[in-house]
Design a protein around this motif. Structure first.
Motif, PDB file in Angstrom:
ATOM      1  N   THR A  57      40.007 -22.275   5.276  1.00 48.31           N
ATOM      2  CA  THR A  57      41.073 -21.735   5.482  1.00 48.31           C
ATOM      3  C   THR A  57      41.930 -22.040   3.854  1.00 48.31           C
ATOM      4  O   THR A  57      41.492 -22.464   3.097  1.00 48.31           O
ATOM      5  N   THR A  58      43.024 -21.199   3.871  1.00 49.54           N
ATOM      6  CA  THR A  58      42.922 -20.034   3.421  1.00 49.54           C
ATOM      7  C   THR A  58      44.925 -19.907   3.534  1.00 49.54           C
ATOM      8  O   THR A  58      45.370 -20.184   5.249  1.00 49.54           O
ATOM      9  N   ASP A  59      45.276 -19.812   2.624  1.00 49.28           N
ATOM     10  CA  ASP A  59      47.143 -19.590   2.911  1.00 49.28           C
ATOM     11  C   ASP A  59      47.799 -19.172   1.544  1.00 49.28           C
ATOM     12  O   ASP A  59      47.042 -19.355   0.595  1.00 49.28           O
ATOM     13  N   TYR A  60      48.122 -18.141   1.599  1.00 53.49           N
ATOM     14  CA  TYR A  60      49.192 -17.584   0.569  1.00 53.49           C
ATOM     15  C   TYR A  60      50.683 -17.848   0.508  1.00 53.49           C
ATOM     16  O   TYR A  60      51.412 -17.628   1.474  1.00 53.49           O
ATOM     17  N   ALA A  61      51.470 -17.007  -0.519  1.00 51.09           N
ATOM     18  CA  ALA A  61      53.100 -17.090  -0.606  1.00 51.09           C
ATOM     19  C   ALA A  61      53.240 -15.954   0.239  1.00 51.09           C
ATOM     20  O   ALA A  61      52.091 -14.711   0.691  1.00 51.09           O
ATOM     21  N   ASP A  62      54.583 -16.110   0.426  1.00 49.85           N
ATOM     22  CA  ASP A  62      55.176 -15.162   1.378  1.00 49.85           C
ATOM     23  C   ASP A  62      54.797 -13.627   0.992  1.00 49.85           C
ATOM     24  O   ASP A  62      54.946 -12.712   0.925  1.00 49.85           O
ATOM     25  N   SER A  63      54.914 -13.675  -0.835  1.00 45.23           N
ATOM     26  CA  SER A  63      54.629 -12.294  -0.997  1.00 45.23           C
ATOM     27  C   SER A  63      54.242 -11.458  -1.961  1.00 45.23           C
ATOM     28  O   SER A  63      53.735 -10.672  -2.325  1.00 45.23           O
ATOM     29  N   VAL A  64      52.793 -12.156  -1.262  1.00 47.82           N
ATOM     30  CA  VAL A  64      51.398 -11.552  -0.950  1.00 47.82           C
ATOM     31  C   VAL A  64      50.373 -11.548  -0.599  1.00 47.82           C
ATOM     32  O   VAL A  64      49.653 -10.439  -0.346  1.00 47.82           O
ATOM     33  N   LYS A  65      51.130 -12.210   1.031  1.00 43.69           N
ATOM     34  CA  LYS A  65      51.016 -12.379   2.005  1.00 43.69           C
ATOM     35  C   LYS A  65      50.481 -10.736   2.453  1.00 43.69           C
ATOM     36  O   LYS A  65      50.784  -9.943   2.740  1.00 43.69           O
ATOM     37  N   GLY A  66      48.840 -10.144   3.037  1.00 42.19           N
ATOM     38  CA  GLY A  66      48.819  -8.805   3.540  1.00 42.19           C
ATOM     39  C   GLY A  66      48.293  -7.757   2.648  1.00 42.19           C
ATOM     40  O   GLY A  66      48.236  -7.038   3.127  1.00 42.19           O
ATOM     41  N   ARG A  67      48.296  -8.448   1.101  1.00 44.33           N
ATOM     42  CA  ARG A  67      47.772  -7.546  -0.104  1.00 44.33           C
ATOM     43  C   ARG A  67      46.785  -8.486  -1.352  1.00 44.33           C
ATOM     44  O   ARG A  67      45.595  -7.847  -1.005  1.00 44.33           O
ATOM     45  N   PHE A  68      47.083  -9.771  -1.046  1.00 44.99           N
ATOM     46  CA  PHE A  68      45.946 -10.214  -1.841  1.00 44.99           C
ATOM     47  C   PHE A  68      45.229 -11.398  -0.447  1.00 44.99           C
ATOM     48  O   PHE A  68      45.603 -11.744   0.183  1.00 44.99           O
ATOM     49  N   THR A  69      44.098 -11.372  -1.314  1.00 49.51           N
ATOM     50  CA  THR A  69      43.000 -12.186  -0.913  1.00 49.51           C
ATOM     51  C   THR A  69      42.210 -13.073  -1.363  1.00 49.51           C
ATOM     52  O   THR A  69      41.408 -12.028  -2.132  1.00 49.51           O
ATOM     53  N   ILE A  70      41.793 -14.719  -0.766  1.00 51.67           N
ATOM     54  CA  ILE A  70      41.557 -15.298  -1.568  1.00 51.67           C
ATOM     55  C   ILE A  70      40.116 -16.103  -1.349  1.00 51.67           C
ATOM     56  O   ILE A  70      39.795 -16.144   0.267  1.00 51.67           O
ATOM     57  N   SER A  71      38.875 -15.548  -1.596  1.00 51.88           N
ATOM     58  CA  SER A  71      37.647 -16.769  -1.216  1.00 51.88           C
ATOM     59  C   SER A  71      36.904 -16.890  -1.975  1.00 51.88           C
ATOM     60  O   SER A  71      37.630 -17.349  -3.505  1.00 51.88           O
ATOM     61  N   ARG A  72      36.247 -17.846  -1.693  1.00 51.13           N
ATOM     62  CA  ARG A  72      34.754 -18.472  -2.413  1.00 51.13           C
ATOM     63  C   ARG A  72      33.386 -17.821  -2.416  1.00 51.13           C
ATOM     64  O   ARG A  72      33.471 -18.783  -1.018  1.00 51.13           O
ATOM     65  N   ASP A  73      32.771 -18.513  -3.873  1.00 45.37           N
ATOM     66  CA  ASP A  73      31.250 -18.525  -2.778  1.00 45.37           C
ATOM     67  C   ASP A  73      30.815 -20.107  -3.708  1.00 45.37           C
ATOM     68  O   ASP A  73      30.380 -19.832  -5.250  1.00 45.37           O
ATOM     69  N   ASN A  74      30.308 -20.465  -3.189  1.00 43.81           N
ATOM     70  CA  ASN A  74      30.247 -21.555  -3.498  1.00 43.81           C
ATOM     71  C   ASN A  74      28.914 -22.018  -3.964  1.00 43.81           C
ATOM     72  O   ASN A  74      28.787 -22.790  -5.335  1.00 43.81           O
ATOM     73  N   ALA A  75      28.012 -20.885  -4.000  1.00 44.77           N
ATOM     74  CA  ALA A  75      26.911 -21.346  -4.097  1.00 44.77           C
ATOM     75  C   ALA A  75      26.793 -20.613  -5.507  1.00 44.77           C
ATOM     76  O   ALA A  75      26.201 -20.417  -6.920  1.00 44.77           O
ATOM     77  N   LYS A  76      28.275 -19.929  -6.077  1.00 50.60           N
ATOM     78  CA  LYS A  76      27.951 -19.509  -7.567  1.00 50.60           C
ATOM     79  C   LYS A  76      29.181 -19.815  -8.403  1.00 50.60           C
ATOM     80  O   LYS A  76      29.467 -19.322  -9.555  1.00 50.60           O
TER      81      LYS A  76
END
Length: 124
Positions: A57-76
Motif C-alpha cells: 500500500t502506498t499513498d502520496y501528497a496531491d502535489s506529487v501524485k502521478g510524478r513520484f513513486t515510493i517503493s521499498r526493498d526489504n531485502a536491501k
C-alpha cells in the motif's frame, strides 16, 4: 532502533528525474512503515509519500501524485522515491522516516526515526 541515511539528491532542471534512496540499519526494516517528507526553506516539513511494511500500500501528497513513486526493498533495507517531471516547487530537503505504527502515517509526529535529509534543487 533504526538509523536512516538518505542519498541521491542533487541539482537538476525542471522536467528531469531523480531517485532518492534511504538505507536503514538494523534487521527489522520490514516492521516499519516508511515515509518521505520534504521541507523547503522557511516552511514546515510536509508529507510526500508513504509505503506500508511490505510495500503493498502506498499513498502520496496531491502535489506529487502521478510524478513520484515510493517503493521499498526489504531485502536491501532500502526505501526509494522515484521523482519524475520535477518542478521548481519540488525544491526542498527530503527526509525519509520510519514509523512503528501499523497504519500509514501522514504527520511528522507519527514517525519515530528520521534521516539527516538530502537536498533536491530544481532549476527552471
Amino acid at each position: 532502533q533504526v538509523q536512516l541515511v538518505e542519498s541521491g539528491g542533487g541539482l537538476v532542471q525542471a522536467g528531469d528525474s531523480l531517485r532518492l534512496s534511504c538505507a536503514a540499519s538494523g534487521r527489522t526494516f520490514s516492521s516499519y512503515v516508511m515515509g518521505w517528507f520534504r521541507q523547503a526553506p522557511g516552511k514546515a516539513r510536509d508529507f510526500v509519500a508513504v509505503i506500508s511494511r511490505v510495500g503493498g500500500t502506498t499513498d502520496y501528497a496531491d502535489s506529487v501524485k502521478g510524478r513520484f513513486t515510493i517503493s521499498r526493498d526489504n531485502a536491501k533495507n532500502t526505501v526509494y522515491l522515484q521523482m519524475n517531471s520535477l518542478k521548481p516547487e519540488d525544491t526542498a530537503v527530503y527526509y525519509c522516516a520510519a514509523s512503528t505504527d501499523y497504519v500509514l502515517g501522514y504527520r511528522t509526529n507519527r514517525y519515530d526515526y528520521w534521516g539527516q535529509g538530502t537536498q533536491v534543487t530544481v532549476s527552471s
